[in-house]
Write a protein that holds these residues in place. Sequence first.
Motif: not given
Length: 358
Positions: A173, A296, A299, A301-305, A307-308, A311
């Motif tokens: 990824q 995933r 990420g 961006d800041e938000e998805t990073s 969470v990723a 995970n």
Amino acid sequence: MSLNALEALQKSGVVIASDTGEYLKIGEFFPQDATTNPSLVFAAVSKPEYAHLVEDAVEYAISRRSTIEGQTELACDRLLVQVGIQILKIIPGRVSVSVDPRLADNYDAIVAKGRNLISIFEEQGYPRNRVLIKIPATYAGILAARTLETSEKPIHTNATLIFGLVQALACAQAGIAVLSPFIGRVKDWWAAREAKRDNGDGAAQAQPEQSLSHHPGIRLVRDIRAAYASYGHTTTIMAAGFRTVEEIVELGKNGSRGGPDLVTLPPELLDGLRRRPGTINLNPSVPNDAAAVEPRYIGFDEETSAVAKANFLEDLEKERIAVDKVPEGLAKFSVDAKALEDLLRGKIKSSAEASARL
């Protein structure tokens, strides 16, 4: 004329890489690529036939830095590059050169070290497309590798110390060029886990030797191949850390479509393959049994990073093997990286003392 196992492996589509710092030993096997690490480089330059590279690294560093520590760090980088260059003179493909394993959790330091190693290669006339910067597959390492891969002038990377599918998916990824699952160490972890099973009176119960088809390290590579096929990932799989010729033959029997793209092997295993008769599987099976929805771990961006990463850490803990084995591998490589550093620091201090006496 019948093929030997090394030739059969190549005919099946699996690329051969040498895994040694002793470049004088690899030419006879005609590998396409090559890999090194601090342990292999230290072992090589401790021998008289490679010692001149140490002197070159010391002279280079003294001429460019003013402090002992600055000179020592640059000499280490120069020495790793010089071993890589000697290998590149022999092979047609790429060489993997490691960052200092002690930087494994330091994103900024890994990025800086990767760029510095590439700059020394390019200074010597070797383009970056012939080099892979080898980076431990910690989360910081994976993110640093992504930064190098996505630079304006990309620096390609090889994620090392891969022990599980979670790391492998995160690397893909992140767009990492190559990853290296460690076959033997995966087996070690599972063997130790099985041995600790309680037999009812608190003692560890010995487990029978598994067949090669159930070898945990071999199964990991096949699981990675299945997942990559399912999710469309193009990261190259370079299997590493083999213990026996039989492991290599078993993993390679389905060719690159059903196993690794490359195997990296020390001279003794290359010679063992060459001495063994080989066959080619003309109808390789292609595993494709990965889950339908990919987790995933990276990420953008800041938000998805955030969470990723959560995970990744959660699934890494569930899988457990990398949590145990990555620190263990880093500790071993770090001992040899420090030994290499101490060797060069000692040479630099001796040179400074000799100059002061003049």
